[in-house]
Write an enzyme that holds these catalytic residues in place. Structure first.
Site, PDB file in Angstrom:
ATOM      1  N   HIS A  13      91.572  12.279  56.510  1.00  0.00           N
ATOM      2  CA  HIS A  13      91.447  11.397  57.587  1.00  0.00           C
ATOM      3  C   HIS A  13      91.075  11.940  58.849  1.00  0.00           C
ATOM      4  O   HIS A  13      91.181  13.203  59.028  1.00  0.00           O
ATOM      5  CB  HIS A  13      92.842  10.668  57.727  1.00  0.00           C
ATOM      6  CG  HIS A  13      93.935  11.694  58.112  1.00  0.00           C
ATOM      7  ND1 HIS A  13      94.447  12.089  59.309  1.00  0.00           N
ATOM      8  CD2 HIS A  13      94.827  12.248  57.217  1.00  0.00           C
ATOM      9  CE1 HIS A  13      95.110  12.715  59.349  1.00  0.00           C
ATOM     10  NE2 HIS A  13      95.619  12.972  58.010  1.00  0.00           N
ATOM     11  N   GLU A  86     100.227  11.216  51.983  1.00  0.00           N
ATOM     12  CA  GLU A  86     100.613  12.803  52.465  1.00  0.00           C
ATOM     13  C   GLU A  86     102.066  13.243  51.723  1.00  0.00           C
ATOM     14  O   GLU A  86     102.860  12.182  51.404  1.00  0.00           O
ATOM     15  CB  GLU A  86     100.604  12.927  54.048  1.00  0.00           C
ATOM     16  CG  GLU A  86     100.806  14.468  54.216  1.00  0.00           C
ATOM     17  CD  GLU A  86     100.077  15.535  53.645  1.00  0.00           C
ATOM     18  OE1 GLU A  86     100.007  15.695  52.366  1.00  0.00           O
ATOM     19  OE2 GLU A  86      99.393  16.383  54.393  1.00  0.00           O
TER      20      GLU A  86
END
Length: 209
Positions: A13, A86
């Protein structure tokens, strides 16, 4: 799927405020910063002529926003999968790297030596992250899809460790920067990294981790 080549593009990202402030950012759900939005647009332009039939993304805002910006040039199905999130970094979430080094030096020494089995207090182990993330890769491989996957540093690192048969204790060898592109070619289910941590689309932009 046997006998078929397929390409999987792994994208980390774009930047958030916590990336630029060098803070621990696991499952904390921050969206892209102004700089991160610009990076995502650069990613989208760079990937606009690449061919993939589906996007898989972490549900965390920073990844989902990046995926949606890239998909404006493709309009392919976008699957949100929590297994691509994550690593949950528990009580370390939000701490600056300096604070972490000051307060948790001994734990970090042990964790860096064996991140596969040592659990971050209130969070996950690297092994747990790898197991959940690789399930998504198995799904993509089984479906024979050319796919784009938008995820996070530790999550992508565990995937690359699996592909390269690198011990999780050496994950830093395959750590990727924000808004980077890593490409894997799968043939008969076996992966080869064909490009790693490519940020050439960000020329002139800050090079932050």
């Amino acid at each position: 799927m046997k006998g078929k080549s397929q390409e999987v593009i792994l994208v980390r990202h774009g930047e958030t405020i916590w990336n630029s402030d060098r803070r621990v950012q696991g499952v904390s759900d921050l969206d892209l910063s102004v700089e991160g939005l610009k990076q995502a647009e650069s990613l989208a332009l760079y990937l606009r002529n690449r061919s993939f039939s589906v996007i898989y993304t972490s549900p965390l805002k920073r990844a989902l926003s990046t995926a949606r910006i890239i998909n404006q040039y493709h309009g392919v199905p976008l699957h949100i999968d929590p297994r691509l999130m994550e690593m949950d970094q528990g009580c370390f979430e939000g701490l600056s790297y300096d604070e972490l080094m000051l307060c948790e030096k001994e734990f970090l020494r042990k964790w860096l030596a064996d991140p596969s089995s040592i659990r971050i207090p209130g969070g996950e182990t690297f092994d747990e992250v790898q197991k959940r993330a690789w399930k998504v890769m198995e799904l993509i491989i089984d479906r024979g899809e050319n796919a784009l996957v938008v995820s996070h540093n530790f999550t992508i690192a565990t995937i690359l460790c699996y592909i390269e048969k690198i011990p999780l204790s050496q994950f830093r060898r395959v750590s990727v920067e924000v808004a980077s592109i890593t490409t894997v070619l799968f043939e008969d289910g076996r992966g080869t990294i064909t490009s790693f941590n490519d940020r050439s689309h960000l020329e002139g932009r800050p090079n932050r981790f």
